[in-house]
Design an enzyme around this catalytic site. Structure first.
Site, PDB file in Angstrom:
ATOM      1  N   GLU A   1      99.755  68.660  20.582  1.00 59.96           N
ATOM      2  CA  GLU A   1      98.305  68.830  20.751  1.00 59.96           C
ATOM      3  C   GLU A   1      97.982  69.116  22.217  1.00 59.96           C
ATOM      4  O   GLU A   1      97.526  70.207  22.573  1.00 59.96           O
ATOM      5  CB  GLU A   1      97.545  67.589  20.242  1.00 59.96           C
ATOM      6  CG  GLU A   1      97.597  67.417  18.725  1.00 59.96           C
ATOM      7  CD  GLU A   1      96.899  66.147  18.230  1.00 59.96           C
ATOM      8  OE1 GLU A   1      96.969  65.106  18.912  1.00 59.96           O
ATOM      9  OE2 GLU A   1      96.271  66.208  17.144  1.00 59.96           O
TER      10      GLU A   1
ATOM     11  N   LEU B   1      97.809  70.990  10.621  1.00 61.58           N
ATOM     12  CA  LEU B   1      96.389  71.056  10.288  1.00 61.58           C
ATOM     13  C   LEU B   1      95.647  69.969  11.058  1.00 61.58           C
ATOM     14  O   LEU B   1      95.470  68.847  10.609  1.00 61.58           O
ATOM     15  CB  LEU B   1      96.148  70.922   8.779  1.00 61.58           C
ATOM     16  CG  LEU B   1      94.816  71.512   8.308  1.00 61.58           C
ATOM     17  CD1 LEU B   1      94.790  73.030   8.520  1.00 61.58           C
ATOM     18  CD2 LEU B   1      94.559  71.223   6.835  1.00 61.58           C
ATOM     19  N   ASP B   2      95.203  70.380  12.248  1.00 59.11           N
ATOM     20  CA  ASP B   2      94.543  69.433  13.152  1.00 59.11           C
ATOM     21  C   ASP B   2      93.090  69.232  12.723  1.00 59.11           C
ATOM     22  O   ASP B   2      92.386  70.181  12.389  1.00 59.11           O
ATOM     23  CB  ASP B   2      94.590  70.026  14.566  1.00 59.11           C
ATOM     24  CG  ASP B   2      93.779  69.209  15.548  1.00 59.11           C
ATOM     25  OD1 ASP B   2      94.174  68.073  15.833  1.00 59.11           O
ATOM     26  OD2 ASP B   2      92.723  69.710  15.975  1.00 59.11           O
TER      27      ASP B   2
ATOM     28  N   ASP C   1      97.034  68.864   4.559  1.00 61.79           N
ATOM     29  CA  ASP C   1      98.035  68.633   5.608  1.00 61.79           C
ATOM     30  C   ASP C   1      99.414  68.967   5.080  1.00 61.79           C
ATOM     31  O   ASP C   1     100.217  69.635   5.741  1.00 61.79           O
ATOM     32  CB  ASP C   1      98.029  67.148   6.014  1.00 61.79           C
ATOM     33  CG  ASP C   1      96.926  66.806   6.991  1.00 61.79           C
ATOM     34  OD1 ASP C   1      96.518  67.705   7.755  1.00 61.79           O
ATOM     35  OD2 ASP C   1      96.466  65.679   6.992  1.00 61.79           O
TER      36      ASP C   1
ATOM     37  N   GLU D   1     103.539  66.835  13.460  1.00 59.25           N
ATOM     38  CA  GLU D   1     102.768  65.593  13.360  1.00 59.25           C
ATOM     39  C   GLU D   1     103.024  64.926  12.022  1.00 59.25           C
ATOM     40  O   GLU D   1     102.946  63.713  11.895  1.00 59.25           O
ATOM     41  CB  GLU D   1     101.267  65.847  13.523  1.00 59.25           C
ATOM     42  CG  GLU D   1     100.485  64.539  13.378  1.00 59.25           C
ATOM     43  CD  GLU D   1      98.993  64.692  13.559  1.00 59.25           C
ATOM     44  OE1 GLU D   1      98.376  65.536  12.895  1.00 59.25           O
ATOM     45  OE2 GLU D   1      98.450  63.943  14.393  1.00 59.25           O
ATOM     46  N   GLU D   2     103.347  65.722  10.998  1.00 55.59           N
ATOM     47  CA  GLU D   2     103.492  65.174   9.639  1.00 55.59           C
ATOM     48  C   GLU D   2     104.877  64.607   9.365  1.00 55.59           C
ATOM     49  O   GLU D   2     105.107  64.067   8.274  1.00 55.59           O
ATOM     50  CB  GLU D   2     103.176  66.269   8.595  1.00 55.59           C
ATOM     51  CG  GLU D   2     101.776  66.848   8.685  1.00 55.59           C
ATOM     52  CD  GLU D   2     100.689  65.773   8.626  1.00 55.59           C
ATOM     53  OE1 GLU D   2      99.648  65.949   9.261  1.00 55.59           O
ATOM     54  OE2 GLU D   2     100.910  64.737   7.959  1.00 55.59           O
TER      55      GLU D   2
ATOM     56  N   ASP E   1     101.099  70.845  15.159  1.00 57.61           N
ATOM     57  CA  ASP E   1     100.192  70.065  14.315  1.00 57.61           C
ATOM     58  C   ASP E   1      99.703  71.045  13.261  1.00 57.61           C
ATOM     59  O   ASP E   1      98.853  71.880  13.541  1.00 57.61           O
ATOM     60  CB  ASP E   1      99.029  69.507  15.156  1.00 57.61           C
ATOM     61  CG  ASP E   1      98.120  68.615  14.331  1.00 57.61           C
ATOM     62  OD1 ASP E   1      97.216  67.978  14.915  1.00 57.61           O
ATOM     63  OD2 ASP E   1      98.296  68.563  13.091  1.00 57.61           O
TER      64      ASP E   1
ATOM     65  N   ASP F   1      96.836  58.938  10.886  1.00 54.81           N
ATOM     66  CA  ASP F   1      95.743  59.573  10.138  1.00 54.81           C
ATOM     67  C   ASP F   1      96.083  59.591   8.651  1.00 54.81           C
ATOM     68  O   ASP F   1      97.224  59.873   8.284  1.00 54.81           O
ATOM     69  CB  ASP F   1      95.569  61.041  10.607  1.00 54.81           C
ATOM     70  CG  ASP F   1      95.075  61.115  12.054  1.00 54.81           C
ATOM     71  OD1 ASP F   1      94.428  60.145  12.505  1.00 54.81           O
ATOM     72  OD2 ASP F   1      95.378  62.120  12.722  1.00 54.81           O
TER      73      ASP F   1
HETATM   74  P1  P6P Z   1      88.440  60.518  16.756  1.00 54.67           P
HETATM   75  C1  P6P Z   1      91.976  64.772  14.630  1.00 54.67           C
HETATM   76  O1  P6P Z   1      92.400  63.653  13.866  1.00 54.67           O
HETATM   77  C2  P6P Z   1      92.393  64.523  16.075  1.00 54.67           C
HETATM   78  O2  P6P Z   1      93.776  64.411  16.154  1.00 54.67           O
HETATM   79  C3  P6P Z   1      91.878  65.645  16.973  1.00 54.67           C
HETATM   80  O3  P6P Z   1      91.841  66.877  16.345  1.00 54.67           O
HETATM   81  C4  P6P Z   1      90.487  65.167  17.353  1.00 54.67           C
HETATM   82  O4  P6P Z   1      90.067  65.669  18.609  1.00 54.67           O
HETATM   83  C5  P6P Z   1      90.644  63.658  17.382  1.00 54.67           C
HETATM   84  O5  P6P Z   1      91.768  63.329  16.543  1.00 54.67           O
HETATM   85  C6  P6P Z   1      89.425  62.958  16.836  1.00 54.67           C
HETATM   86  O6  P6P Z   1      89.651  61.566  17.012  1.00 54.67           O
HETATM   87  O7  P6P Z   1      89.025  59.182  17.177  1.00 54.67           O
HETATM   88  O8  P6P Z   1      87.297  60.947  17.650  1.00 54.67           O
HETATM   89  O9  P6P Z   1      88.104  60.627  15.293  1.00 54.67           O
END
Ligand code: P6P
Length: 333
Positions: free
Chosen positions: A274, A117-118, A69, A92-93, A115, A63
């Protein structure tokens, strides 16, 4: 009117649920609460302090990293390091685990997978984001440095797990294996206050949450189940932030799906910080959390820190229904 019960008071009171508790976990949960308040403050004013925007590099999930983040990761690491109850962090970072080097941290009993900042891609467009954490007891002796094996534990070994949702209000939801409770931040007193006691997920619901844009990339059985959800007039809600999507389902019932695709043959979401923490919470609230091979998420062997997993999580009756579709259509393939 019920009297206010703060997160700190609740955690301390619940400490008696663990006869051998010596207060470390209590201290660790309270410090996570402090970090959440600091992150909340910045999330709420991100647009005003030029903290918005892309930081530039990519994290372990591929990402693009937002500045928030970095800020959230730094604050969580700072608060966990100062707690003296955490000997290491997997984030995650960060590609590698982060050993806590200070005197008290080195000998601490717990490690945290997080994580920070999810769903952060939502931050620039004012859509809710969250922090996810899971707490494990270290496996290594306190006389030796924390190592990767301390983190590569099954979700069933989690001591505690929680999330913070920075949304229309800020809520911290956590479990220590004896039920799930939610605390809403009251900015006027700067305290997380008990707002949702003993959360129970509805046995079924009318929401399904999946990225419909990947429909054609899912396996046949998943496509057929998603068709069934649409044919059943379930309502599709997908925010692109796992915490937000699962929070809705925890409170109103439904199912969240992130199946494996050709791009992510193991699934996209991360097992350690996650899927496992969110599965612990949902199971403790009476729900179900499996991967798309129909195996319990919390029984999955963790072999890598940033290991991915597919996931189907939510109301038990809806997961049972999905399992029937999978059994029916997998046989066809
Ligand atoms: P997509 C956010 O980047 C994440 O890790 C989760 O929070 C979220 O459910 C998913 O990825 C979204 O992924 O491929 O649908 O954009």
């Amino acid at each position: 009117m019920n009297r206010i019960i703060t997160l700190d008071e609740f955690i301390i009171k619940r400490q008696k649920d663990f006869p051998f508790a010596s207060g470390e976990l209590t201290g660790l949960l309270r410090d996570i609460g402090v970090a959440a308040k600091i992150i909340n403050r910045e999330v709420n004013r991100a647009g005003l302090v030029n903290i918005l925007g892309i930081e530039g590099h990519e994290n372990e999930s591929g990402d693009t990293v937002q500045k928030m983040d970095i800020f959230s990761n730094d604050k969580m690491i700072e608060c966990l390091s100062n707690s003296g109850e955490c000997c290491g962090i997997a984030s995650e970072e960060n590609e590698d685990i982060i050993p806590i080097e200070n005197v008290s941290g080195k000998k601490a009993k717990y490690v945290v997978a997080m994580d920070p900042l999810d769903g952060s891609s939502n931050i620039d467009v004012n859509v809710s984001v969250g922090t996810i954490f899971g707490i494990y007891r270290r496996l290594s002796d306190t006389e030796v440095p924390v190592n990767k094996e301390d983190f590569l534990q099954k979700g069933s070994e989690l001591v505690a797990a929680g999330y913070v949702l920075y949304g229309t209000s800020t809520i911290l939801v956590y479990t220590t294996g004896k039920g799930v409770n939610g605390f809403t931040l009251d900015p006027s007193i700067g305290e997380f206050c008990l707002s949702h006691r003993d959360i129970q997920i509805p046995k079924k619901g009318n929401y399904y949450s999946v990225n419909q844009g990947y429909y054609s990339k899912f396996d046949l059985e998943m496509r057929r189940y998603i068709d069934h959800c649409a044919d059943s007039n379930y309502r599709l809600r997908y925010i692109g932030s796992m915490v937000s999507d699962i929070h809705r389902i925890l409170f109103q019932g439904g199912i969240f799906l992130y199946p494996n695709t050709r791009k992510y043959p193991q699934g996209k979401l991360r097992l350690l910080y996650e899927c496992n923490p969110m599965s612990f919470i949902v199971e403790q609230a009476g729900g179900t959390a499996i991967n798309c091979q129909m195996e319990r998420i919390m029984d999955t062997e963790a072999k890598e820190i940033h290991q991915r997993s597919s996931i189907a999580i939510g109301s038990p009756e809806m997961l049972d229904e999905m399992k029937q579709f999978v059994a029916k259509y997998q046989a066809v393939v």
